[in-house]
Enzyme design. Structure first.
Site, PDB file in Angstrom:
ATOM      1  N   LYS A 112       9.192  -8.818   7.215  1.00  0.00           N
ATOM      2  CA  LYS A 112      10.140  -7.737   6.924  1.00  0.00           C
ATOM      3  C   LYS A 112      11.021  -8.090   5.733  1.00  0.00           C
ATOM      4  O   LYS A 112      11.408  -7.224   4.951  1.00  0.00           O
ATOM      5  CB  LYS A 112      11.018  -7.460   8.152  1.00  0.00           C
ATOM      6  CG  LYS A 112      10.271  -6.807   9.308  1.00  0.00           C
ATOM      7  CD  LYS A 112      10.029  -5.330   9.049  1.00  0.00           C
ATOM      8  CE  LYS A 112       9.496  -4.623  10.275  1.00  0.00           C
ATOM      9  NZ  LYS A 112       9.245  -3.205  10.037  1.00  0.00           N
ATOM     10  N   ASN A 138       0.816  -1.229   0.000  1.00  0.00           N
ATOM     11  CA  ASN A 138       0.000   0.000   0.000  1.00  0.00           C
ATOM     12  C   ASN A 138       0.844   1.271   0.000  1.00  0.00           C
ATOM     13  O   ASN A 138       0.540   2.227  -0.716  1.00  0.00           O
ATOM     14  CB  ASN A 138      -0.958  -0.006   1.197  1.00  0.00           C
ATOM     15  CG  ASN A 138      -2.085  -1.008   1.007  1.00  0.00           C
ATOM     16  OD1 ASN A 138      -2.507  -1.263  -0.129  1.00  0.00           O
ATOM     17  ND2 ASN A 138      -2.562  -1.590   2.083  1.00  0.00           N
ATOM     18  N   TYR A 178       7.246 -11.885  11.860  1.00  0.00           N
ATOM     19  CA  TYR A 178       7.946 -10.601  11.838  1.00  0.00           C
ATOM     20  C   TYR A 178       9.121 -10.662  10.864  1.00  0.00           C
ATOM     21  O   TYR A 178       9.217  -9.855   9.933  1.00  0.00           O
ATOM     22  CB  TYR A 178       8.427 -10.273  13.252  1.00  0.00           C
ATOM     23  CG  TYR A 178       9.089  -8.925  13.402  1.00  0.00           C
ATOM     24  CD1 TYR A 178       8.345  -7.746  13.317  1.00  0.00           C
ATOM     25  CD2 TYR A 178      10.455  -8.820  13.654  1.00  0.00           C
ATOM     26  CE1 TYR A 178       8.953  -6.507  13.471  1.00  0.00           C
ATOM     27  CE2 TYR A 178      11.066  -7.585  13.809  1.00  0.00           C
ATOM     28  CZ  TYR A 178      10.318  -6.429  13.722  1.00  0.00           C
ATOM     29  OH  TYR A 178      10.931  -5.213  13.868  1.00  0.00           O
TER      30      TYR A 178
END
Ligand SMILES: NC(=O)c1ccc[n+]([C@@H]2O[C@H](COP(=O)([O-])OP(=O)(O)OC[C@H]3O[C@@H](n4cnc5c(N)ncnc54)[C@H](O)[C@@H]3O)[C@@H](O)[C@H]2O)c1
Length: 311
Positions: free
Chosen positions: A148, A98, A144
């Site tokens: 990432k 986004n 996580y």
């Protein structure tokens, strides 16, 4: 005056970044869903007419005419990112899509807050950016770490495919005022336990090392990276290479808080990296000699002062 979007701006690092960008005369939009961040972190900025606070979740598209985007949104501590792992990975991956989509549309430069966790449990020490990491793709930290890593891939692909101006930083353990006192990270844990006179919990034998960077040093590095040579995309490590064992940290905290706390040893959690230390040669070379200036004791004193207000 630049118009700058900071996602996760009401969080620990994001709030310091918003403050710095405003002080430099920019127009700042702080976007946050308040999952781990807090309005309190930015309440002192609300009087500034060039500061806007927007409640929004970056897993949904957001539109604003901006010149630069700092994508900081993502829970950063294991207790928070493991609370809802699917949401965590969505925040990294859909959040990257986004924000990159927005950057492409409005031709903004965009910086991704990546992490030393992309190195996993490293087999190379200290870790240079060229090291690909040793990450468990199906463990409790994977939501996580892999989120990432995927975000870094997306950043590179938006750059090569769509010519989006990108920057990637890999942040190593950072501490300072406005850290969440209950985030379960070692610095906040130790300080809160010492201030409350509770036992200080050490996982394993306490000989595992970490390096800790004070938040002001990180913010300086982030800004330098955003303003660096457009051809330099990163990833670049931002961290303090001074290593301490957990035992040394606990002893420093006990001394600086004048606490009577005792040490309590607990089993090591799954996938806990034994050693993590940044190689910051690239940052020094590409970011005008950037290096951390604030030493552990000085930074701890500032952090202790803040945490005292939270007791
Ligand atoms: N602090 C560190 O030691 C460290 C180390 C490595 C990387 N990082 C990265 O730096 C960034 C900031 O970390 P921090 O320590 O300030 O953590 P933090 O939890 O204090 O800040 C993250 C902010 O993002 C917001 N957020 C989370 N999910 C969101 C979503 N879906 N939509 C909108 N906002 C959302 C939270 O509410 C919070 O305000 C994170 O991306 C983190 O992964 C931090």
């Amino acid at each position: 005056m630049k118009r700058i979007l900071v996602t996760g701006g009401a969080g620990f690092v994001g709030s310091h970044l918003c403050e710095r960008l405003l002080n430099e005369g920019n127009d700042v939009i702080c976007l946050d869903n308040y999952f781990t961040g807090n309005k309190e972190n930015v309440v002192h900025l609300l009087d500034n007419p060039y500061f806007e606070l927007v409640r929004h979740d970056i897993t949904e598209p957001f539109y604003a005419e901006v010149d630069e985007i700092y994508n900081m949104a993502c829970p950063a501590s294991p207790v928070h990112y493991q609370y809802n792992p699917i949401k965590t990975i969505k925040t990294s991956v859909m959040g990257a899509i986004n924000t990159l989509g927005l950057a492409k549309r409005v031709k903004a430069k965009i910086l991704q807050a990546s992490t030393s966790e992309v190195y996993g449990d490293p087999t190379v020490h200290p870790q240079p950016e060229s090291y690909w990491g040793n990450v468990n793709p199906i463990g409790i930290r994977s939501c996580y770490d892999e989120g990432k890593r995927c975000a870094e891939t997306l950043f590179m692909d938006y750059h090569s495919q769509n010519d989006v101006a990108i920057k990637i930083i890999r942040i190593f353990n950072t501490y300072g005022p406005r850290m969440n006192p209950n985030d379960g990270r070692v610095v906040s844990n130790f300080i809160m336990q010492a201030l409350r006179g509770e036992d200080i919990t050490i996982f394993g034998d306490g000989k595992q090392t970490r390096s800790f960077q004070y938040v002001d040093d990180l913010v300086e590095g982030i800004i330098r990276m955003m303003n660096s040579d457009p051809k330099f995309l990163g990833p670049v490590n931002l961290g303090n290479p001074n290593e301490f064992t957990m035992l040394e940290l606990a002893e420093a905290v006990i001394r600086l808080t004048n606490s009577n706390s005792k040490l309590k040893f607990m089993p090591l959690p799954q996938d806990d990296p034994k050693q993590r230390q940044p190689d910051i040669n690239l940052a020094k070379e590409k970011l005008d000699g950037w290096q951390p200036n604030i030493q552990l004791e000085e930074g701890l004193l500032e952090t202790i002062k803040y945490f005292k207000t939270k007791i």
